[in-house]
Motif scaffolding. Structure first.
Motif, PDB file in Angstrom:
ATOM      1  N   GLU A 110       0.899   4.264  31.709  1.00  0.00           N
ATOM      2  CA  GLU A 110       1.880   4.342  32.794  1.00  0.00           C
ATOM      3  C   GLU A 110       2.737   3.079  32.854  1.00  0.00           C
ATOM      4  O   GLU A 110       2.237   1.964  32.864  1.00  0.00           O
TER       5      GLU A 110
ATOM      6  N   HIS B 174      -6.283  10.045  36.108  1.00  0.00           N
ATOM      7  CA  HIS B 174      -6.429   9.127  37.242  1.00  0.00           C
ATOM      8  C   HIS B 174      -7.088   9.817  38.435  1.00  0.00           C
ATOM      9  O   HIS B 174      -7.890   9.211  39.169  1.00  0.00           O
TER      10      HIS B 174
ATOM     11  N   ASN C  83      -7.056  -2.907  33.271  1.00  0.00           N
ATOM     12  CA  ASN C  83      -7.656  -1.583  33.277  1.00  0.00           C
ATOM     13  C   ASN C  83      -7.568  -1.045  34.700  1.00  0.00           C
ATOM     14  O   ASN C  83      -7.146  -1.758  35.617  1.00  0.00           O
ATOM     15  N   GLU C  84      -7.983   0.192  34.871  1.00  0.00           N
ATOM     16  CA  GLU C  84      -7.746   0.859  36.143  1.00  0.00           C
ATOM     17  C   GLU C  84      -8.604   0.305  37.286  1.00  0.00           C
ATOM     18  O   GLU C  84      -8.332   0.578  38.456  1.00  0.00           O
TER      19      GLU C  84
ATOM     20  N   LYS D 216     -12.269   3.446  33.006  1.00  0.00           N
ATOM     21  CA  LYS D 216     -11.277   2.768  32.175  1.00  0.00           C
ATOM     22  C   LYS D 216     -10.608   3.768  31.235  1.00  0.00           C
ATOM     23  O   LYS D 216     -11.267   4.587  30.607  1.00  0.00           O
ATOM     24  N   ARG D 217      -9.299   3.664  31.160  1.00  0.00           N
ATOM     25  CA  ARG D 217      -8.577   4.467  30.177  1.00  0.00           C
ATOM     26  C   ARG D 217      -7.420   3.690  29.557  1.00  0.00           C
ATOM     27  O   ARG D 217      -6.770   4.156  28.649  1.00  0.00           O
TER      28      ARG D 217
ATOM     29  N   GLU E 231      -1.727  11.048  32.341  1.00  0.00           N
ATOM     30  CA  GLU E 231      -2.199   9.881  33.074  1.00  0.00           C
ATOM     31  C   GLU E 231      -2.543  10.247  34.524  1.00  0.00           C
ATOM     32  O   GLU E 231      -3.564   9.803  35.051  1.00  0.00           O
TER      33      GLU E 231
ATOM     34  N   HIS F 222      -0.592  -0.273  36.334  1.00  0.00           N
ATOM     35  CA  HIS F 222      -1.873  -0.694  36.906  1.00  0.00           C
ATOM     36  C   HIS F 222      -2.259  -2.056  36.321  1.00  0.00           C
ATOM     37  O   HIS F 222      -1.458  -2.693  35.640  1.00  0.00           O
TER      38      HIS F 222
ATOM     39  N   SER G 137      -4.311   2.830  30.731  1.00  0.00           N
ATOM     40  CA  SER G 137      -3.208   3.756  30.962  1.00  0.00           C
ATOM     41  C   SER G 137      -1.913   3.318  30.284  1.00  0.00           C
ATOM     42  O   SER G 137      -1.614   2.132  30.147  1.00  0.00           O
TER      43      SER G 137
END
Length: 930
Positions: A225, A213, A456-457, A220-221, A209, A453, A223
């Motif tokens: 986390e 990042h 999405n990121e 977009k992934r 991650e 997060h 995450s």
């Protein structure tokens, strides 16, 4: 009276005097009066002895022995009352302890103190804490102090694991779970190497991650986390499953954490993932899909040997992949003969908001223990990040205490666990798998974590959850917490955790898979692997021989007539069976039910399994199929199609639960894992298929373009305008045709029994695996004109276009009517009544792929035709017209006139008033025969 007086000396009040006198007699008989001596001498002998031993010496010995022992607990009535209250307290912890468990890493919401878990609620107090009570059901010791009992209960039920199992109806299952939890205090003992491995798995999850990042900023992934514990959880589950004998597992999950699972569990190459981030893609796919929807399969090497992992492709529609996974697993189990689910296991990973919010979850759970859909236990993992997009208040997200409460409907144990406690994750994972393997039922792991997060990121979560994200910002990662704990205990050096993180990030750049993969060519088992190679790049216009010799047809029909002795059929069913006997002999025209059953009979005896599923499929919604016969004398069913030949393939007909979405998704999953089987889902009425529209849109019609997934699933959708109203007339033919492109599926509208026979056989005998959508009949099942002959089965094939059947003079035909479906018989009857010989009627039986070549060939004979009409019974804005209009015009030529005759434009598929329905049909026919 004399007898009473004679025995009066033995009255109870004289007992002490008599005992003293008798003791004196035993010591010295002459010391007592002669009359008493004579009385005692007449007493019955004991074991042949004339004189008994004195009791006083024995009593004295027992008193002395008792004094030599430690003082015993004095059992009083008050103590017994308290013992009962302690048992109630223990039961309360088992039922309610999870509500006070330390399962929330954020600790934003402190659970209210329950008075049911206090001493005072049961009339106990601090003075009782050192009193010993019986605890046979809680510990191996027979007694513990109340203080020790509460300590054990707190550790077991109120630590990082919150177990819910008291809702289970089965007492043996509850007792087994209780024993597993309480004997270990809900914790696992790990050695140094195991703890370091746990840290390594957490490090791998966090490293990926962080790497993504920093390398692909803003992309977009979705995450993982905040929920990195999913990786060691899955790792533990797969390793233990392999040790238990599981050889395949199919995993379904949404987008959150999918990339991490692909790399750190499935063994996908990091370099392949990086290429996807950089926009490189597989040119073999026409459309492709985003990276966090893609599936993957691999053979992972475990300590117990290789295990095949398959991660199902998944659209953004949350939870719909669940029943797809179940269907795929059932197909794999059937291929292996794994009836107990000991070799193939489903794992479904959910989101908390979706698990509580999506109805397909309930439908899938409801299927889990039914005969046609059971997979002998799914391990469900809820990645509970305590928020759904921007909804975090439970008062908005659900009406239950937990997002997992829906699982109580099937009596599944629910194990809530704090995602920041890796060793607790190991404990619940082992327990969950043990339960699944022992009882063959679903189990739920609620992995309570958080989302570091936004959705999405690129999202900013503080706009809607400021308090939550202020708390998250302060939190160390799960890896950091665990590394600090190991360092504090002296297992690692203080800097080991950070050093491991840097090494993990360096390995990502080097490219090879991060988990041990076995050589698929060495370990794959061909006998248990679906071979899709022959079906790729198949020609959608390919042909095959679907005819069956007469002697074979009649032999199979005769075997279908064999009924067990003493098996009494219902009267109407007996008449249908007798009619089928006559049809096989050629004495009666063949109807739809006979042709369909014969298609299945020929296929299973040729080695092709058939799976037919839907509501009322055994009998058929319209009383036409009768694949399952029922004894009228006792509760007994018989399926003739299963008794044709000892070497035949399986035939399974399932009357499904009242579900469209989950059941159709299950059948899609089954078909994608079983290319050799004819898999059919039948809607009760075609209209009801829209309850499964997500499956049709996201999987059936587009799965091949997006993911390269082939599927030969057949849908039988009863369709036809017969005055039954808006919800029992239309299978929404226009919707399916709108979804057709690039030869992605087939849409057929057969009008004769022979067409159904050849169509079903063609679906499996051709090397083409495309979904087949069938507008199937209702009233045509018994229409006097909708019949076929044996010759139609022993010769011929499926006709995509059926030419005019009456003996018309082609040159005299000025109007050609083109149509599909049951309206043909209305047109035919009207033409014959009107004695119109200048109007030909052609049927287009396959609407997609559109048979332009065959239609052009059929129209060549009508050289003098000037008027061409497309006639449909659906409203003009529905049905096939919009889809076929340009294709028809292209076939007949741009200079020729093409009209459409249909019902008036309408918002509803059909009218509900029968008189209006009849008038519309009359107007429609008048417009054709103008």
């Amino acid at each position: 009276m004399e007898a009473q007086w004679a025995g009066s000396l033995l009255f109870g009040s004289n007992a002490d005097y008599l005992e003293t006198l008798y003791e004196a007699y035993l010591r010295a008989p002459d010391s007592v009066d002669a009359r008493w001596r004579a009385y005692f001498e007449q007493l019955p002998q004991v074991n042949g002895h004339t004189r008994e031993t004195a009791h006083s010496a024995i009593r004295a010995a027992f008193v002395q022995h008792g004094r030599s022992l430690r003082p015993a607990t004095v059992i009083t009535q008050d103590h017994e009352s308290k013992q009962l209250r302690v048992q109630k307290l223990i039961a309360a912890y088992r039922s309610l302890g999870h509500t006070c468990a330390d399962i929330d890493p954020l600790q934003l919401y402190q659970p209210p103190a329950l008075e049911e878990l206090t001493l005072e609620y049961y009339g106990l107090d601090a003075a009782d804490l050192d009193t010993r009570f019986r605890t046979a059901s809680l510990t191996d010791d027979s007694h513990d102090t109340l203080r020790e009992i509460i300590e054990r209960l707190q550790e077991t039920y109120c630590g990082p694991v919150g177990a819910e199992y008291m809702h289970i109806a089965s007492m043996p299952k509850k007792r087994w779970l209780q024993q597993q939890l309480e004997s270990s205090r809900a914790r696992v003992e790990l050695d140094r190497d195991q703890r370091l491995y746990l840290l390594q798995r957490l490090t791998a999850a966090e490293a990926l991650e962080r790497h993504l990042h920093s390398k692909y900023i803003g992309q977009k992934r979705f995450s993982l986390e905040g929920g990195e514990g999913l990786i060691p959880l899955l790792d533990t589950l797969i390793e233990k499953a392999a040790a238990e004998g599981i050889r395949e597992t199919v995993i379904g999950m949404a987008h959150r954490g999918r990339l991490n699972v692909l790399i750190n569990i499935m063994g996908k190459s990091p370099q392949e993932l990086f290429h996807e981030f950089e926009g490189l893609h597989d040119d073999k796919l026409r459309a492709g899909d985003v990276k966090y929807h893609l599936g993957f399969s691999s053979d992972r090497l475990t300590a117990a040997g290789p295990i095949h992992l398959a991660l199902a492709f998944n659209p953004s529609h949350l939870e719909i992949v669940g029943p797809v996974v179940e269907g795929s697993v059932r197909a794999r189990q059937d291929r292996r003969g794994d009836r107990e689910g000991r070799e193939v296991m489903p794992i479904v990973i959910h989101g908390d908001a979706a698990f509580a919010g999506q109805g397909v979850v309930m439908e899938t759970l409801n299927m889990s223990q039914t005969r046609g859909f059971a997979t002998k236990g799914t391990v469900h993992i809820v990645v509970n990040n305590q928020i759904g997009f921007t909804t975090s208040m439970s008062a908005d997200a659900r009406s239950s205490q937990y997002c997992t409460d829906i699982a109580k409907m099937i009596g599944a144990p629910i194990l809530h666990v704090n995602g920041d406690h890796p060793e607790a994750l190991v404990f619940v994972t082992r327990l969950a798998l043990d339960y699944r393997m022992r009882y063959g039922e679903d189990v739920i792991i609620d992995l309570v974590c958080y989302r570091r997060h936004g959705h999405n990121e690129a999202d900013e979560p503080r706009a809607t959850q400021p308090v939550m994200y202020h708390r998250i910002q302060e939190l160390p990662t799960t890896r950091e917490r665990y590394a600090a704990a190991l360092a504090k205990s002296g297992l690692i050096e203080p800097d080991t955790g950070e050093r491991m993180l840097e090494e993990a990030r360096a390995r990502l750049e080097s490219g090879p898979p991060l988990v041990s993969m076995s050589d698929i060519h060495t370990h794959a088992d061909p006998a248990h692997t679906a071979n899709w190679a022959p079906y790729y790049n198949a020609d959608p216009n390919s042909e095959c021989d679907t005819a069956v010799p007469l002697d074979r047809l009649q032999s199979l029909a005769a075997r279908l007539q064999v009924i067990p002795e003493g098996f009494e059929l219902q009267g109407r069913v007996a008449k249908i069976m007798e009619d089928r006997r006559k049809m096989a002999a050629g004495a009666l025209p063949m109807d739809w039910g006979f042709a369909e059953i014969m298609a299945y009979a020929t296929l299973v005896t040729e080695g092709h399994p058939v799976r037919l599923c839907g509501q009322d499929t055994g009998r058929g919604t319209f009383f036409h199929r009768h694949a399952v016969l029922h004894n009228q004398l006792r509760r007994e069913a018989y399926v003739p199609l299963r008794q044709l030949d000892p070497e035949q393939a399986d035939f399974l007909v399932i009357d499904s639960l009242l579900s469209e979405e989950a059941v159709l998704a299950f059948e899609y999953g089954y078909a994608t894992a079983s290319p050799e089987a004819l898999v059919i889902w039948e809607a009760q009425f075609g209209d009801f298929a829209n309850g499964a529209q997500v499956v049709i849109d996201q999987f059936l019609s587009s799965g091949e373009e997006k993911w390269g997934r082939l599927c030969g699933l057949t849908l039988l959708l009863p369709h036809g305008y017969e005055g039954q109203g808006a919800e029992h007339s239309s299978a929404r033919l226009e919707r399916f045709l709108q979804l057709c492109a690039n030869d992605n599926m087939q849409v057929c509208y057969p009008t004769t029994p022979a067409q159904v026979f050849h169509m079903l056989r063609r679906q499996i005998l051709r090397r083409l695996r495309k979904p087949l959508i069938v507008m199937s009949p209702k009233s045509l099942l018994r229409h006097k004109q909708a019949v076929s002959s044996l010759d139609d089965l022993t010769g011929g094939s499926f006709q995509e276009v059926i030419q005019e059947t009456d003996a018309l003079v082609s040159k005299e035909v000025g109007t050609v009517v083109l149509c599909s479906g049951r309206v043909y018989y209305d047109l035919l009857e009207r033409r014959r009544n009107d004695e119109r010989h200048d109007l030909a009627i052609l049927r287009i039986e396959q609407l997609y792929p559109f048979p332009e070549r065959e239609l052009k060939q059929a129209l060549r004979r009508y050289t003098n035709a000037e008027r061409f009409v497309w006639c449909q019974e659906e409203p003009i804005n529905q049905g096939a017209w919009i889809s076929v209009r340009d294709k028809l015009q292209r076939v007949i030529g741009g200079e020729r006139r093409l009209d459409c005759v249909a019902r008036p434009e309408a918002a509803a598929p059909a009218v509900g008033y029968f008189e209006l329905h009849t008038r519309q049909l009359h107007d429609l026919l008048n417009a054709v025969f103008v």
